[in-house]
Design an enzyme around this catalytic site. Sequence first.
Site, PDB file in Angstrom:
ATOM      1  CE  LYS A 222      53.694  44.729   3.146  1.00 27.07           C
ATOM      2  NZ  LYS A 222      54.181  43.350   3.401  1.00 27.07           N
TER       3      LYS A 222
ATOM      4  CD  GLU B  53      64.858  52.300  14.159  1.00 29.81           C
ATOM      5  OE1 GLU B  53      65.940  51.691  14.222  1.00 29.81           O
ATOM      6  OE2 GLU B  53      64.708  53.461  14.597  1.00 29.81           O
TER       7      GLU B  53
ATOM      8  CB  CYS C 272      67.170  44.298  14.079  1.00 32.84           C
ATOM      9  SG  CYS C 272      66.130  44.827  15.404  1.00 32.84           S
TER      10      CYS C 272
ATOM     11  CD  GLU D  50      70.623  42.214   9.488  1.00 33.39           C
ATOM     12  OE1 GLU D  50      70.126  42.546   8.404  1.00 33.39           O
ATOM     13  OE2 GLU D  50      70.213  42.607  10.583  1.00 33.39           O
TER      14      GLU D  50
HETATM   15  P1  NAD Z   1      62.276  42.955   4.504  1.00 33.50           P
HETATM   16  O1  NAD Z   1      62.918  44.269   4.281  1.00 33.50           O
HETATM   17  O2  NAD Z   1      62.356  41.948   3.429  1.00 33.50           O
HETATM   18  O3  NAD Z   1      60.705  43.134   4.794  1.00 33.50           O
HETATM   19  C1  NAD Z   1      60.195  44.006   5.780  1.00 33.50           C
HETATM   20  C2  NAD Z   1      58.824  44.507   5.332  1.00 33.50           C
HETATM   21  O4  NAD Z   1      58.973  45.253   4.140  1.00 33.50           O
HETATM   22  C3  NAD Z   1      57.822  43.400   5.010  1.00 33.50           C
HETATM   23  O5  NAD Z   1      56.534  43.834   5.390  1.00 33.50           O
HETATM   24  C4  NAD Z   1      57.918  43.290   3.511  1.00 33.50           C
HETATM   25  O6  NAD Z   1      56.744  42.780   2.906  1.00 33.50           O
HETATM   26  C5  NAD Z   1      58.125  44.740   3.128  1.00 33.50           C
HETATM   27  N1  NAD Z   1      58.799  44.926   1.834  1.00 33.50           N
HETATM   28  C6  NAD Z   1      59.662  44.077   1.213  1.00 33.50           C
HETATM   29  N2  NAD Z   1      60.053  44.601   0.020  1.00 33.50           N
HETATM   30  C7  NAD Z   1      59.424  45.800  -0.096  1.00 33.50           C
HETATM   31  C8  NAD Z   1      59.432  46.822  -1.087  1.00 33.50           C
HETATM   32  N3  NAD Z   1      60.162  46.707  -2.193  1.00 33.50           N
HETATM   33  N4  NAD Z   1      58.684  47.925  -0.883  1.00 33.50           N
HETATM   34  C9  NAD Z   1      57.958  48.069   0.255  1.00 33.50           C
HETATM   35  N5  NAD Z   1      57.903  47.136   1.227  1.00 33.50           N
HETATM   36  C10 NAD Z   1      58.635  46.017   1.070  1.00 33.50           C
HETATM   37  O7  NAD Z   1      62.876  42.432   5.867  1.00 33.50           O
HETATM   38  P2  NAD Z   1      62.485  41.121   6.655  1.00 33.50           P
HETATM   39  O8  NAD Z   1      63.126  39.971   5.973  1.00 33.50           O
HETATM   40  O9  NAD Z   1      61.026  41.066   6.856  1.00 33.50           O
HETATM   41  O10 NAD Z   1      63.158  41.402   8.084  1.00 33.50           O
HETATM   42  C11 NAD Z   1      64.507  41.198   8.298  1.00 33.50           C
HETATM   43  C12 NAD Z   1      65.278  42.495   8.285  1.00 33.50           C
HETATM   44  O11 NAD Z   1      64.674  43.456   9.135  1.00 33.50           O
HETATM   45  C13 NAD Z   1      66.696  42.355   8.821  1.00 33.50           C
HETATM   46  O12 NAD Z   1      67.575  43.079   7.993  1.00 33.50           O
HETATM   47  C14 NAD Z   1      66.635  42.988  10.194  1.00 33.50           C
HETATM   48  O13 NAD Z   1      67.823  43.458  10.698  1.00 33.50           O
HETATM   49  C15 NAD Z   1      65.637  44.051   9.992  1.00 33.50           C
HETATM   50  N6  NAD Z   1      65.013  44.429  11.248  1.00 33.50           N
HETATM   51  C16 NAD Z   1      65.385  45.610  11.806  1.00 33.50           C
HETATM   52  C17 NAD Z   1      64.847  46.015  13.019  1.00 33.50           C
HETATM   53  C18 NAD Z   1      65.245  47.333  13.617  1.00 33.50           C
HETATM   54  O14 NAD Z   1      64.499  47.848  14.416  1.00 33.50           O
HETATM   55  N7  NAD Z   1      66.364  47.920  13.273  1.00 33.50           N
HETATM   56  C19 NAD Z   1      63.910  45.193  13.667  1.00 33.50           C
HETATM   57  C20 NAD Z   1      63.562  43.982  13.077  1.00 33.50           C
HETATM   58  C21 NAD Z   1      64.115  43.615  11.853  1.00 33.50           C
END
Ligand code: NAD
Length: 497
Positions: free
Chosen positions: A175, A250, A284, A385
């Site tokens: 997804k 992550e 991240c 963050e």
């Molecule tokens: P997000 O959590 O909003 O979304 C990530 C994914 O989760 C997307 O596919 C989104 O559609 C899905 N999602 C959102 N709400 C959901 C729910 N309630 N249930 C299931 N799935 C859901 O994050 P983002 O805005 O896409 O990315 C930014 C964040 O990701 C930052 O906090 C960043 O630090 C983190 N990040 C971490 C790493 C790592 O490896 N530690 C790498 C990249 C990004």
Amino acid sequence: MTERFRNFINGKWVESRTGRWFEDKNPANTGDVIGEFPKSDAADVDTAVQAAKAALPGWSRTPGPKRGELLFRLGRVMEERKEDLARTLTRENGKILDEGRGDVQEAIDTAYYAGGEGRRLFGITTPSELGDKWAMTVRQPVGVCGLISPWNFPIAIPTWKMFPALISGCTVILKPASDTPLCAVKLAQVCEAAGIPPGVVNVVHGGGAEAGTALARHKDVRLISFTGSSAVGRELASICGQDLKRCSLELGGKNAQIVMDDADMDLALKGALWGAFATAGQRCTATSRLILHRAIKGAFLERLVEAARKLKIGDGLKAGTEMGPLINEARRTEVASYVEIGKGEGARLVSGGAAHKAGECARGYFFEPTIFDGVTPAMRIFREEIFGPVLSVVTVGDLDEAIATMNDSSYGLSSSIYTKDVRAAFQAMERIECGIVYVNGPTIGAESHLPFGGMKDTGNGHREASHTVYDVYNEWKTIYVDYSGRLQRAQIDNQPA
Ligand code: NAD
């Protein structure tokens, strides 16, 4: 007419049953509509899960080296399509083309690493404590896996999850983030071209709350691997907890770079600039705190501000661009709100701080490289963050204070120290509470054959990439073979006289 894309389920391109769509735009130019993608629901997710479940017996029984051959083929197809994948990625995500190519290369590296693992899914043999008894372990795939990925590494992160899962014998439903769905379509096309059997890889588009949650709640999904925000990670962990489902998270970071007074200042400057403003700070592992030794602080910050102001902001597809846009308007609003928070907390804005709307940039979600001086650990811009090009500068007096300041965070992903003193470097390597430590390098730049992940609120103890990720997608099975011909009762028969 805007092109419409579909889900990839059981080797076929299918429409969502909902008949609803969402639009995907180029963040550097919102007039450039990339396409419409299905807003899938729980029923679509269920169809994909059933396909993955049906494909599981055949795939998991395919010998590891044979699965490895397909992974090598995936790598080769991505190599052939690298430029197209990178350009799609830059158009959809905004990062500059060089970074787009890097994102795709990471996926290629991951494919070849995983391919090799097909002949290396090692277990152990060990002596039994009893005579005439054999003891060993083998790995077995966890089963159907749900992979939920963010938009900031839209090719690398899905493959960091997908390829280790595939070589382990799992089948998957991806997804992808709804800001970068075309990259996921291209990835599914790569799988198709490489000959991955139907149902082994499925892609279901849609919103996180609807499609993502449905995937996590599905009873036939045995594992969720998620990269994204800590808030969503917590929610998914609790959903998975209800069903005792495996869950690899992550999450966020608040990464810091330390610059000691003996550091190579030119190198540290390049590191800070790249760490803080590459991908417009939307990594991240991005450097969002800069911890400067008091003795060099003034001169270092002056040079950093000058360099940040010179960064060429624009469309990542254009040659010479050094920093692209933020991913969407919501992100830009949030970054701008943190600038106000920083000012309100008494930090001193020394560079940037506003949306960048000059010329063609008015069409996208650009934001200036932003630097705050005089930041203290009590401030929200030090603790939270921001996920944008905002750097918070803190001044310290010595190594102990630098490390304590670095560790004063609920996150623990990446870190960096610039010093020529080997003692200081080793102290930092030992005492920094992060999953990744760079010495004389920026906080970004992970390699696919080394463990990736963090401590504290950055995750729940798992690591992606390298050999460590295989423990996520495999169950350990312990096998004892007793060839003594009599009942042997382990510790009961094996007590000291
Ligand atoms: P997000 O959590 O909003 O979304 C990530 C994914 O989760 C997307 O596919 C989104 O559609 C899905 N999602 C959102 N709400 C959901 C729910 N309630 N249930 C299931 N799935 C859901 O994050 P983002 O805005 O896409 O990315 C930014 C964040 O990701 C930052 O906090 C960043 O630090 C983190 N990040 C971490 C790493 C790592 O490896 N530690 C790498 C990249 C990004």
